[in-house]
Write an enzyme that holds these catalytic residues in place. Structure first.
Site, PDB file in Angstrom:
ATOM      1  N   TRP A   1      43.643  31.279  44.243  1.00 10.66           N
ATOM      2  CA  TRP A   1      44.693  32.305  44.336  1.00 10.66           C
ATOM      3  C   TRP A   1      44.169  33.577  44.982  1.00 10.66           C
ATOM      4  O   TRP A   1      44.880  34.239  45.736  1.00 10.66           O
ATOM      5  CB  TRP A   1      45.322  32.577  42.962  1.00 10.66           C
ATOM      6  CG  TRP A   1      46.100  31.389  42.504  1.00 10.66           C
ATOM      7  CD1 TRP A   1      45.802  30.568  41.453  1.00 10.66           C
ATOM      8  CD2 TRP A   1      47.287  30.842  43.108  1.00 10.66           C
ATOM      9  NE1 TRP A   1      46.728  29.548  41.365  1.00 10.66           N
ATOM     10  CE2 TRP A   1      47.644  29.692  42.366  1.00 10.66           C
ATOM     11  CE3 TRP A   1      48.074  31.208  44.203  1.00 10.66           C
ATOM     12  CZ2 TRP A   1      48.757  28.907  42.685  1.00 10.66           C
ATOM     13  CZ3 TRP A   1      49.186  30.424  44.525  1.00 10.66           C
ATOM     14  CH2 TRP A   1      49.511  29.298  43.765  1.00 10.66           C
TER      15      TRP A   1
ATOM     16  N   ASP B   1      45.802  40.268  39.525  1.00 13.35           N
ATOM     17  CA  ASP B   1      46.751  39.157  39.412  1.00 13.35           C
ATOM     18  C   ASP B   1      46.519  38.493  38.053  1.00 13.35           C
ATOM     19  O   ASP B   1      45.593  37.714  37.885  1.00 13.35           O
ATOM     20  CB  ASP B   1      46.505  38.164  40.558  1.00 13.35           C
ATOM     21  CG  ASP B   1      47.404  36.936  40.471  1.00 13.35           C
ATOM     22  OD1 ASP B   1      48.177  36.828  39.499  1.00 13.35           O
ATOM     23  OD2 ASP B   1      47.333  36.084  41.384  1.00 13.35           O
TER      24      ASP B   1
ATOM     25  N   LYS C   1      53.883  31.082  33.734  1.00 12.35           N
ATOM     26  CA  LYS C   1      52.739  30.564  32.983  1.00 12.35           C
ATOM     27  C   LYS C   1      52.769  31.050  31.535  1.00 12.35           C
ATOM     28  O   LYS C   1      52.814  30.252  30.625  1.00 12.35           O
ATOM     29  CB  LYS C   1      51.425  30.957  33.651  1.00 12.35           C
ATOM     30  CG  LYS C   1      51.043  30.014  34.779  1.00 12.35           C
ATOM     31  CD  LYS C   1      51.157  30.594  36.135  1.00 12.35           C
ATOM     32  CE  LYS C   1      50.951  29.554  37.231  1.00 12.35           C
ATOM     33  NZ  LYS C   1      50.735  30.180  38.527  1.00 12.35           N
TER      34      LYS C   1
END
Ligand SMILES: *Cc1c(COP(=O)(O)O)cnc(C)c1O
Length: 360
Positions: free
Chosen positions: A102, A171, A195
């Protein structure tokens, strides 16, 4: 009803109590005589629900008043572009730690808008640890420093922050609300909801006031944090159902001891699973350095990959779903977010042990 233990990395398991509440009011929400999906986001009932969700998130995370909380769309991925556009004003380049899949994507998108200085890069080793702070090549004049404290795919995590004067952008898609953090140490925090918060379609951004108001005139207006802050995230129609459901998850977290209590349970779940893996005489291994292991996403590899297909089929039949590892890592991955119970992790360990006894 036969709900399984769902180890999906995202969209991921939600608390059953929340889903039951949603089910009970799906057709008739409060006194509206309609579903929450069918009423105006500008009407009293939704405005009140939206404000309560924000307040509960502020309470849970201890978010100071000089931070805005935004309820946005476009996923964490949209923030990969929104961040350099909003925060790029303060320096010539931005510092990025490259610790997983990511962060790699965040870097690629940021490069379209700003010079990127990569402060550390573990791509060649396949993302197996987070380099210690002293080795990071930080710049003196970075507009901001971007980190991915939990890399969802490799299961690599760090809970410390780099020493820098620049605002830290994190993040937290797969780790937000899993434990207490000190929001004041960050300039910006963002997370896709799917999530650890709620359904897909909602992205939370928590941003310090002084970073607003420097957006380029020619970039898409909906990416401007100031525009979204001034309209309470309702410049256009927000993802109302996801916002409402996230609010229910926040209330559930508050009722269950908040992030302190989640941290205890999450640590307990992760330790139990890593301990089991480490003591399986190599039948299962976790490829990540011990000091960089994630509490939320636990990849594990079977010594004999010929057994992968049977592991997946048998675990699925035993009611343990979504354990297939990401294609880039192979093997298995168990995602054990807040809504995964201790019982679910125990059931997984029991299954792994039976499987090992049968096949070793
Ligand atoms: C899932 C994930 C993303 C991507 O989120 P989208 O909402 O699909 O854009 C980004 N970063 C991390 C750490 C993730 O886990």
């Amino acid at each position: 009803m036969s709900r399984v233990y769902n180890f999906s990395a995202g969209p991921a398991v939600l608390p059953l109590a929340v889903l039951e509440e949603v089910q009970a009011e799906l057709l008739e929400w409060g006194h509206t005589g309609a579903s929450v999906m069918e009423v105006s986001h500008r009407g009293g009932p939704f405005m009140q629900t939206a404000a309560q969700a924000e307040q509960d998130l502020r309470d849970l995370m201890g978010i100071p008043d000089n931070y805005k909380v935004l309820f946005l769309q476009g996923g964490a991925t949209m923030q990969f572009s929104a961040i350099p556009l909003n925060l790029g004003f303060a320096g010539k380049r931005a510092d990025y730690a490259h610790t997983g899949h990511w962060s790699k994507k965040a870097i690629a998108d940021a490069k379209r808008f700003i010079d990127v200085n990569v402060v550390c890069d573990t791509s060649e080793e396949g993302y197996k640890h987070v380099p210690e702070a002293s080795s990071w090549q930080l710049s003196d004049d970075a507009a901001y420093v971007h980190i991915t404290p939990n890399e969802t795919i490799a299961g690599v995590e760090f809970d410390w922050l780099p020493e820098t004067q620049a605002p830290i952008c994190a993040d937290l898609s797969s780790t937000i609300l899993s434990r207490p953090i000190d929001v004041r140490k960050y300039g910006l925090i963002y997370a896709g909801a799917q999530k650890n918060i709620g359904p897909a379609g909602l992205t939370i951004v928590i941003v310090r006031d002084d970073l607003l108001g420097h957006f380029p005139a020619d970039a898409p207006r909906l990416l401007d944090y100031q525009v979204m802050a001034e309209s309470d995230s309702m410049n256009n129609t927000p993802p109302t159902f996801a916002w409402y459901l996230a609010g229910k998850v926040f209330a559930w977290l508050k009722a269950n001891g908040g992030v302190e209590s989640m941290a205890q349970t999450n640590q307990q779940k992760a330790s139990a699973l890593y301990d089991y893996i480490d003591n399986s005489n190599g039948f299962y291994t976790n490829p990540v350095a011990v000091d960089s292991r994630s509490w939320m996403n636990v990849p594990f590899i079977l010594a004999d990959d010929q057994l992968d297909a049977s592991f997946l089929a048998e675990s699925h039949a035993a009611g343990l779903h979504a354990l297939k590892g990401h294609r880039s890592v192979g093997g298995m991955r168990a995602s054990i977010y807040n809504a995964m119970s201790v019982d679910g992790v125990t059931a997984l360990i029991d299954f792994m042990d039976q499987f090992k006894a049968k096949h070793q």
